[in-house]
Scaffold this active site. Sequence first.
Site, PDB file in Angstrom:
ATOM      1  CB  VAL A 226      -0.873   0.017   1.283  1.00 51.06           C
ATOM      2  CG1 VAL A 226      -1.653   1.315   1.395  1.00 51.06           C
ATOM      3  CG2 VAL A 226      -1.817  -1.178   1.310  1.00 51.06           C
ATOM      4  CB  CYS A 227       2.180   3.700  -1.859  1.00 51.60           C
ATOM      5  SG  CYS A 227       1.421   3.860  -3.484  1.00 51.60           S
ATOM      6  CB  ALA A 228       0.304   8.322  -1.087  1.00 55.13           C
TER       7      ALA A 228
END
Lengths: 75, 376
Positions: B71-73
């Site tokens: 998961v990232c932004a």
Amino acid sequence: MESTKILDAKGLACPMPIVRTKKAMQELNVGDVLEVHATDQGAKSDLTAWAKAGGHELLQDTEEDAVLKFWIKKG
Amino acid sequence: MAQTMSTTELAEKIINYEETTILDVRNTEEFDDWKIEGGNVEIINEPYFNLLDGVESIGDKLDKDKEIIVVCAKGGSSEMIADLLEEAGFTNVYSLEGGMKAWSEHLEPVKIADLKDGGELYQFVRLGKGCLSYFVESNGEAAVIDPARMIDVYIRFAEEKGVQIKHVLDTHLHADHISGGRKLAEETAGSYYLPPKDATEVTFNYQPLQEGNDIMVGNTQVSVQPVYSPGHTIGSTSFIIDDAYLLTGDILFVKSIGRPDLAGFAEDWVGDLRETLYSRYKDLSKELIALPAHYTFAEELGKGGQVSARLGDLYEKNTGLQVENENDFRKMVTENLPPQPNDYQAIRETNMGKINPEHEKQKEMETGPNRCAVEG
């Protein structure tokens, strides 16, 4: 502010601004200043955290007309 | 190329308490501020820029054959790291599509109950922000309470159920998220209701919520009964639905209580908050099921995704309801408060119709955790 090299990372989305910055930094000598231009808002906190983790110094950052500019001194 | 996982698939895993391993590759400051929680989630943080030269540093922490969701932004960095993990021999890696931005917008409908004379009550859980909204339907009609900005979700849900949204209600003027109320009412040609005391500065027309003016959903006896319950805001209004469910808005949560300071009147409103929690609500039936507009702690999210509690149980267990001394209470809700939600002033002005930020800007204003509660 004086810089050794300017990197144009405008229009690039995360993670590319950091990937390019990292590459450009490898070609510089300790003490050189890299100026980075970016438009991805996420670049601000990421570049700050990246510089800190890599032992570089973020000298200054500005935002003008949606363009973020960073001056990073190689450590 | 690594596979992607949608926010819907991730939400199902979390509410069903499936084992979920997440590698969050945002920078640590952002991770510490706000992350995916709830269910049976195990989460580790390693910023993507530390993994560009090799993923060995996390190789020891993660099993190569286990399912890992990166998961990232916004979904770009997670995709790259997921690919790097695959190259390093990981076999079951996903990248969360759209990242935390998309996660912040996901709404998961959870059925709360069948109503007495037919009809159903649903809770829409916004897992990424801890916001809860409600959908009551009966005999072809529906009411939506405290809708989020993503109004298409309610419109689609109404279509699937074959019902028409007639009423849209906000328990109060929200400060932590942009209300979808006005737009949803416009799109569905329904009525938009607000507490008049919270609406003194709004720039649009609305129907005032008033005690005694029950709202009927369908032509069966599903009533939405307003109960004036100030404290979080001066207008805050709760709803009793079908004589059995108490929608508390941001006044009372499962493990905490509302904070009175988000409009700048903490000192003035603390007395109202006390009166609502220690007198008005106390006079209501203990058998009512309290359904709040938020949850703060992952453990408040029950199995299946429900966030609810019997009112009588809250009077025994919720620490915010056990403060006998009025001065202690005043101190608790005005001192040492958590930070205020991101952009809360601009969010309030948007909800009043005073400013109209563009879509992308609205998304950014809402990113981050909600912070509407005070812990006792």
